[in-house]
Motif scaffolding. Sequence first.
Motif, PDB file in Angstrom:
ATOM      1  N   TRP A  88     -18.808  35.878 -39.614  1.00  0.00           N
ATOM      2  CA  TRP A  88     -19.690  35.083 -38.750  1.00  0.00           C
ATOM      3  C   TRP A  88     -20.454  35.975 -37.776  1.00  0.00           C
ATOM      4  O   TRP A  88     -21.672  35.830 -37.602  1.00  0.00           O
ATOM      5  CB  TRP A  88     -18.867  34.050 -37.994  1.00  0.00           C
ATOM      6  N   ILE A  89     -19.759  36.925 -37.139  1.00  0.00           N
ATOM      7  CA  ILE A  89     -20.426  37.837 -36.210  1.00  0.00           C
ATOM      8  C   ILE A  89     -21.456  38.683 -36.954  1.00  0.00           C
ATOM      9  O   ILE A  89     -22.580  38.887 -36.492  1.00  0.00           O
ATOM     10  CB  ILE A  89     -19.395  38.744 -35.506  1.00  0.00           C
ATOM     11  N   GLY A  90     -21.072  39.177 -38.136  1.00  0.00           N
ATOM     12  CA  GLY A  90     -21.979  40.000 -38.921  1.00  0.00           C
ATOM     13  C   GLY A  90     -23.239  39.258 -39.316  1.00  0.00           C
ATOM     14  O   GLY A  90     -24.356  39.792 -39.218  1.00  0.00           O
ATOM     15  N   LEU A  91     -23.089  38.016 -39.749  1.00  0.00           N
ATOM     16  CA  LEU A  91     -24.246  37.219 -40.142  1.00  0.00           C
ATOM     17  C   LEU A  91     -25.156  36.944 -38.954  1.00  0.00           C
ATOM     18  O   LEU A  91     -26.390  36.940 -39.083  1.00  0.00           O
ATOM     19  CB  LEU A  91     -23.784  35.899 -40.767  1.00  0.00           C
ATOM     20  N   ARG A  92     -24.573  36.693 -37.796  1.00  0.00           N
ATOM     21  CA  ARG A  92     -25.384  36.454 -36.598  1.00  0.00           C
ATOM     22  C   ARG A  92     -26.231  37.674 -36.267  1.00  0.00           C
ATOM     23  O   ARG A  92     -27.396  37.553 -35.886  1.00  0.00           O
ATOM     24  CB  ARG A  92     -24.485  36.119 -35.409  1.00  0.00           C
ATOM     25  N   MET A  93     -25.661  38.866 -36.429  1.00  0.00           N
ATOM     26  CA  MET A  93     -26.414  40.085 -36.136  1.00  0.00           C
ATOM     27  C   MET A  93     -27.507  40.309 -37.175  1.00  0.00           C
ATOM     28  O   MET A  93     -28.609  40.766 -36.859  1.00  0.00           O
ATOM     29  CB  MET A  93     -25.476  41.285 -36.079  1.00  0.00           C
ATOM     30  N   LEU A  94     -27.208  39.986 -38.425  1.00  0.00           N
ATOM     31  CA  LEU A  94     -28.199  40.166 -39.486  1.00  0.00           C
ATOM     32  C   LEU A  94     -29.354  39.193 -39.350  1.00  0.00           C
ATOM     33  O   LEU A  94     -30.508  39.529 -39.642  1.00  0.00           O
ATOM     34  CB  LEU A  94     -27.540  39.995 -40.858  1.00  0.00           C
ATOM     35  N   LEU A  95     -29.072  37.975 -38.917  1.00  0.00           N
ATOM     36  CA  LEU A  95     -30.090  36.932 -38.865  1.00  0.00           C
ATOM     37  C   LEU A  95     -30.766  36.807 -37.507  1.00  0.00           C
ATOM     38  O   LEU A  95     -31.738  36.063 -37.374  1.00  0.00           O
ATOM     39  CB  LEU A  95     -29.466  35.581 -39.240  1.00  0.00           C
ATOM     40  N   SER A  96     -30.260  37.502 -36.501  1.00  0.00           N
ATOM     41  CA  SER A  96     -30.827  37.371 -35.163  1.00  0.00           C
ATOM     42  C   SER A  96     -32.159  38.102 -35.061  1.00  0.00           C
ATOM     43  O   SER A  96     -32.458  39.010 -35.834  1.00  0.00           O
ATOM     44  CB  SER A  96     -29.864  37.925 -34.111  1.00  0.00           C
ATOM     45  N   ARG A  97     -32.947  37.686 -34.091  1.00  0.00           N
ATOM     46  CA  ARG A  97     -34.228  38.329 -33.814  1.00  0.00           C
ATOM     47  C   ARG A  97     -34.102  39.211 -32.587  1.00  0.00           C
ATOM     48  O   ARG A  97     -33.332  38.926 -31.682  1.00  0.00           O
ATOM     49  CB  ARG A  97     -35.325  37.294 -33.596  1.00  0.00           C
ATOM     50  N   ALA A  98     -34.900  40.263 -32.560  1.00  0.00           N
ATOM     51  CA  ALA A  98     -34.829  41.211 -31.442  1.00  0.00           C
ATOM     52  C   ALA A  98     -35.156  40.534 -30.123  1.00  0.00           C
ATOM     53  O   ALA A  98     -34.629  40.895 -29.078  1.00  0.00           O
ATOM     54  CB  ALA A  98     -35.785  42.377 -31.683  1.00  0.00           C
ATOM     55  N   THR A  99     -36.049  39.526 -30.142  1.00  0.00           N
ATOM     56  CA  THR A  99     -36.452  38.869 -28.898  1.00  0.00           C
ATOM     57  C   THR A  99     -35.403  37.905 -28.377  1.00  0.00           C
ATOM     58  O   THR A  99     -35.522  37.398 -27.273  1.00  0.00           O
ATOM     59  CB  THR A  99     -37.754  38.083 -29.129  1.00  0.00           C
ATOM     60  N   ALA A 100     -34.365  37.646 -29.190  1.00  0.00           N
ATOM     61  CA  ALA A 100     -33.347  36.678 -28.780  1.00  0.00           C
ATOM     62  C   ALA A 100     -32.378  37.256 -27.768  1.00  0.00           C
ATOM     63  O   ALA A 100     -31.662  36.534 -27.117  1.00  0.00           O
ATOM     64  CB  ALA A 100     -32.588  36.168 -29.996  1.00  0.00           C
ATOM     65  N   GLY A 187     -33.632  49.184 -32.658  1.00  0.00           N
ATOM     66  CA  GLY A 187     -32.681  48.117 -32.378  1.00  0.00           C
ATOM     67  C   GLY A 187     -32.549  47.146 -33.535  1.00  0.00           C
ATOM     68  O   GLY A 187     -31.445  46.687 -33.846  1.00  0.00           O
ATOM     69  N   ARG A 188     -33.667  46.834 -34.183  1.00  0.00           N
ATOM     70  CA  ARG A 188     -33.609  45.920 -35.326  1.00  0.00           C
ATOM     71  C   ARG A 188     -32.821  46.534 -36.472  1.00  0.00           C
ATOM     72  O   ARG A 188     -32.010  45.861 -37.121  1.00  0.00           O
ATOM     73  CB  ARG A 188     -35.023  45.562 -35.770  1.00  0.00           C
ATOM     74  N   TRP A 189     -33.043  47.819 -36.699  1.00  0.00           N
ATOM     75  CA  TRP A 189     -32.288  48.489 -37.769  1.00  0.00           C
ATOM     76  C   TRP A 189     -30.804  48.595 -37.412  1.00  0.00           C
ATOM     77  O   TRP A 189     -29.939  48.495 -38.279  1.00  0.00           O
ATOM     78  CB  TRP A 189     -32.873  49.869 -38.025  1.00  0.00           C
ATOM     79  N   MET A 190     -30.502  48.781 -36.128  1.00  0.00           N
ATOM     80  CA  MET A 190     -29.105  48.854 -35.700  1.00  0.00           C
ATOM     81  C   MET A 190     -28.415  47.510 -35.913  1.00  0.00           C
ATOM     82  O   MET A 190     -27.261  47.450 -36.331  1.00  0.00           O
ATOM     83  CB  MET A 190     -29.022  49.276 -34.237  1.00  0.00           C
ATOM     84  N   ASP A 191     -29.134  46.428 -35.615  1.00  0.00           N
ATOM     85  CA  ASP A 191     -28.573  45.097 -35.841  1.00  0.00           C
ATOM     86  C   ASP A 191     -28.221  44.909 -37.317  1.00  0.00           C
ATOM     87  O   ASP A 191     -27.153  44.382 -37.661  1.00  0.00           O
ATOM     88  CB  ASP A 191     -29.568  44.022 -35.414  1.00  0.00           C
ATOM     89  N   ARG A 192     -29.131  45.316 -38.170  1.00  0.00           N
ATOM     90  CA  ARG A 192     -28.889  45.162 -39.608  1.00  0.00           C
ATOM     91  C   ARG A 192     -27.703  46.002 -40.055  1.00  0.00           C
ATOM     92  O   ARG A 192     -26.859  45.567 -40.843  1.00  0.00           O
ATOM     93  CB  ARG A 192     -30.143  45.558 -40.381  1.00  0.00           C
ATOM     94  N   PHE A 193     -27.663  47.237 -39.556  1.00  0.00           N
ATOM     95  CA  PHE A 193     -26.554  48.119 -39.929  1.00  0.00           C
ATOM     96  C   PHE A 193     -25.227  47.586 -39.407  1.00  0.00           C
ATOM     97  O   PHE A 193     -24.230  47.520 -40.139  1.00  0.00           O
ATOM     98  CB  PHE A 193     -26.812  49.523 -39.383  1.00  0.00           C
ATOM     99  N   CYS A 194     -25.210  47.186 -38.118  1.00  0.00           N
ATOM    100  CA  CYS A 194     -23.982  46.665 -37.510  1.00  0.00           C
ATOM    101  C   CYS A 194     -23.516  45.393 -38.220  1.00  0.00           C
ATOM    102  O   CYS A 194     -22.338  45.225 -38.510  1.00  0.00           O
ATOM    103  CB  CYS A 194     -24.207  46.369 -36.023  1.00  0.00           C
ATOM    104  N   GLY A 195     -24.471  44.501 -38.494  1.00  0.00           N
ATOM    105  CA  GLY A 195     -24.105  43.272 -39.181  1.00  0.00           C
ATOM    106  C   GLY A 195     -23.537  43.529 -40.558  1.00  0.00           C
ATOM    107  O   GLY A 195     -22.557  42.901 -40.968  1.00  0.00           O
ATOM    108  N   THR A 196     -24.123  44.479 -41.274  1.00  0.00           N
ATOM    109  CA  THR A 196     -23.631  44.812 -42.614  1.00  0.00           C
ATOM    110  C   THR A 196     -22.215  45.379 -42.566  1.00  0.00           C
ATOM    111  O   THR A 196     -21.349  45.012 -43.368  1.00  0.00           O
ATOM    112  CB  THR A 196     -24.573  45.823 -43.289  1.00  0.00           C
TER     113      THR A 196
END
Length: 211
Positions: A88-100, A187-196
Motif C-alpha cells: 500500500w505504501i509503495g503504491l501510494r508513492m508510485l501513484l502520487s504526484r510531486a505537487t501533492a 524527486g519524481r524518480w526517487m518516488d518511483r524508485f522508493c515505491g518500487t
Amino acid sequence: MIALGIAHFGAFLLACLTLNLTPGLDTFYILARSGREGRAVGFAAALGINAGCVVHTAAAALGVSAILMTSALAFTLLKYLGAAYLVWIGLRMLLSRATARRPTTMRGQGMGAAFRQGMLTNVLNPKVALFYLAFLPQFVVPQAGHPQWALLVLGVSFIGTGLSWSLVLALLGGHIYRLLLTRPSLGRWMDRFCGTVLLGFGLRLAIQRQG
C-alpha cells in the motif's frame, strides 16, 4: 552482566552494530522519508521504527513471539498484514504526484505519518519478531533466574544502537532533501524508485516461509 543473566555482552553489542549497518527495509524507509520531506520527518520515521522494536522486545520477553514460531496461522496473518501494508505504501508513492507533497504545508502531518508508518511497518513484520526470538536468547545464561529481564536489557541495548544509526541516516537523508528542492524531477524518480523497492519488500515478505 552475568548478574543479570547475560553472557558475552560485548559480542552482542558488536553483533548489533553489524546488523544495524546492514542495509534493509528500515534503512531504506528512513532515507526515503528524510530525503523526501526533511530530516525532522526522518527523525520521526526513525523513532517510529524503534518504537516498533520496543514492541518486539516486550513481546520476546513475555513469550508472545514464541507463538509465531509454533503457530502457522499467527505467522501467516501477521505476514500478510505486513506485506499488504508495504504494498500500500509503495503504491501510494508510485501513484502520487510531486505537487501533492509540499514541505511547507505537509511537514507536521508528514512527521506523524512517518512515525506511524515506521512503527507499523516494523511491528507487522514477522521476520523482525522471529529475529528477536532467535537472536536475543543466544546471549541469555541458561541458568538465569529471570530470563525475561535479561531479554529486556538485550532488547533495549539493541534498540539503543539501532536508534543511533537511524538518526545518522535521517541526517544523511536531509542532505538528499535539499538536493530534491532544487531538482523536482529527481524527486519524481526517487518516488518511483522508493515505491518500487517497497513493493518488492512487501512481495518478498508475502512469500516468506515460517521455517
